[in-house]
Design a protein around this motif. Structure first.
Motif, PDB file in Angstrom:
ATOM      1  N   ARG A  31       0.810  -1.221   0.000  1.00 15.26           N
ATOM      2  CA  ARG A  31       0.000   0.000   0.000  1.00 15.26           C
ATOM      3  C   ARG A  31       0.844   1.273   0.000  1.00 15.26           C
ATOM      4  NH1 ARG A  31      -5.145   0.107   0.689  1.00 15.26           N
ATOM      5  NH2 ARG A  31      -5.071   2.096   1.778  1.00 15.26           N
ATOM      6  N   THR A  37      -3.135   0.116  -3.709  1.00 21.90           N
ATOM      7  CA  THR A  37      -4.104   0.326  -2.633  1.00 21.90           C
ATOM      8  C   THR A  37      -5.351  -0.542  -2.758  1.00 21.90           C
ATOM      9  OG1 THR A  37      -5.004   2.211  -3.838  1.00 21.90           O
ATOM     10  CG2 THR A  37      -3.300   2.669  -2.179  1.00 21.90           C
ATOM     11  N   THR A  39      -5.368  -3.683  -2.139  1.00 20.65           N
ATOM     12  CA  THR A  39      -5.287  -4.515  -0.942  1.00 20.65           C
ATOM     13  C   THR A  39      -5.607  -3.629   0.259  1.00 20.65           C
ATOM     14  OG1 THR A  39      -3.587  -5.845  -2.008  1.00 20.65           O
ATOM     15  CG2 THR A  39      -3.816  -6.084   0.371  1.00 20.65           C
ATOM     16  N   LYS A  40      -6.632  -3.999   0.993  1.00 16.08           N
ATOM     17  CA  LYS A  40      -7.118  -3.148   2.087  1.00 16.08           C
ATOM     18  C   LYS A  40      -6.586  -3.589   3.438  1.00 16.08           C
ATOM     19  CE  LYS A  40      -9.702  -0.892  -0.764  1.00 16.08           C
ATOM     20  NZ  LYS A  40      -8.954   0.078  -1.522  1.00 16.08           N
ATOM     21  N   LYS A  41      -6.513  -2.617   4.340  1.00 13.59           N
ATOM     22  CA  LYS A  41      -6.144  -2.896   5.730  1.00 13.59           C
ATOM     23  C   LYS A  41      -7.429  -2.918   6.534  1.00 13.59           C
ATOM     24  CE  LYS A  41      -2.395  -1.340   7.647  1.00 13.59           C
ATOM     25  NZ  LYS A  41      -1.333  -0.654   8.409  1.00 13.59           N
ATOM     26  N   GLY A  42      -7.737  -4.067   7.090  1.00 13.28           N
ATOM     27  CA  GLY A  42      -8.944  -4.205   7.904  1.00 13.28           C
ATOM     28  C   GLY A  42      -8.577  -4.265   9.368  1.00 13.28           C
ATOM     29  N   THR A  50      -9.454  -9.169   4.691  1.00 13.59           N
ATOM     30  CA  THR A  50      -9.515  -8.022   3.790  1.00 13.59           C
ATOM     31  C   THR A  50      -8.211  -7.841   3.008  1.00 13.59           C
ATOM     32  OG1 THR A  50     -11.074  -6.939   5.250  1.00 13.59           O
ATOM     33  CG2 THR A  50      -9.937  -5.528   3.713  1.00 13.59           C
ATOM     34  N   CYS A  51      -7.101  -8.225   3.591  1.00  7.58           N
ATOM     35  CA  CYS A  51      -5.795  -8.025   2.958  1.00  7.58           C
ATOM     36  C   CYS A  51      -5.296  -9.261   2.217  1.00  7.58           C
ATOM     37  CB  CYS A  51      -4.776  -7.609   4.016  1.00  7.58           C
ATOM     38  SG  CYS A  51      -4.442  -8.915   5.225  1.00  7.58           S
ATOM     39  N   TYR A 104     -15.376  -2.870   0.463  1.00  7.95           N
ATOM     40  CA  TYR A 104     -14.111  -2.861   1.186  1.00  7.95           C
ATOM     41  C   TYR A 104     -13.453  -4.241   1.221  1.00  7.95           C
ATOM     42  CZ  TYR A 104     -10.612  -0.960   4.271  1.00  7.95           C
ATOM     43  OH  TYR A 104      -9.425  -0.524   4.778  1.00  7.95           O
ATOM     44  N   CYS A 105     -14.249  -5.283   1.398  1.00  6.85           N
ATOM     45  CA  CYS A 105     -13.697  -6.632   1.478  1.00  6.85           C
ATOM     46  C   CYS A 105     -13.463  -7.250   0.112  1.00  6.85           C
ATOM     47  CB  CYS A 105     -14.617  -7.539   2.295  1.00  6.85           C
ATOM     48  SG  CYS A 105     -16.155  -7.983   1.440  1.00  6.85           S
TER      49      CYS A 105
END
Length: 171
Positions: A31, A37, A39-42, A50-51, A104-105
């Motif tokens: 990220r 970006t 790939t999300k940070k949950g 999420t990642c 988001y997921c």
């Protein structure tokens, strides 16, 4: 350091030097340094999925891996799956089946589905596979639930996600 030169890690087919700081997670490397970006940070604890990305074809939580642990590996993110035939079909099926609400997921879900499909293709059993000596023959509800259990959706679009997965698995 041990004096050896670091091996590059490949991200979506392109080589990258691992970060100089060995404490940087793969998630933060993707990220913040590579600006991938998708790939999300949950939760940042490996609890939500999420990642999820693919590391040498296996599903991993990027928040739990240090980037330096991935030296010499091929990392594929949701951005990389857009150029992949199966990944593109998964993304299209998610749209067709309305398998996202807040979205988001979704990147982690898409990466997980790509990994799931590879596991099925390769005959890798899951904890829900009735006969561990025989490759899974179909994507039953139990198989699908077990294989996607590591990816949470706060919007509850699980039925839509399952429909998208089944569509792509059938082709």
């Amino acid at each position: 350091m041990d004096g050896r030169a670091p091996l590059p890690l490949r991200v979506n087919g392109r080589p990258h030097e691992p970060p100089a700081d060995p404490r940087v997670s793969l998630l933060d490397f993707l990220r913040e340094q590579l600006r991938l970006t998708g790939t999300k940070k949950g939760c940042d604890q490996g609890a939500c999925g999420t990642c999820t990305v693919l590391a040498d074809g296996l599903r991993v939580y990027a928040c739990l891996l240090l980037a330096v642990q991935c030296e010499g590996m091929e990392i594929v993110t949701v951005e990389g799956l857009a150029d992949d035939e199966v990944g593109a079909r998964v993304q299209e099926a998610f749209v067709r089946h309305d398998a996202l609400q807040c979205g988001y997921c979704t990147p982690g879900q898409v990466c997980s589905v790509a990994g799931l499909l590879a596991e099925l293709r390769d005959g890798v059993p899951s904890a829900a596979t009735p006969d561990l000596t025989a490759p899974p023959r179909e994507l039953t509800d139990a198989e699908l639930g077990e294989r996607m259990a590591g990816n949470l959706c706060r919007c509850g679009t699980y039925h839509h996600i399952a429909a998208a997965v089944r569509e792509v698995a059938a082709t």
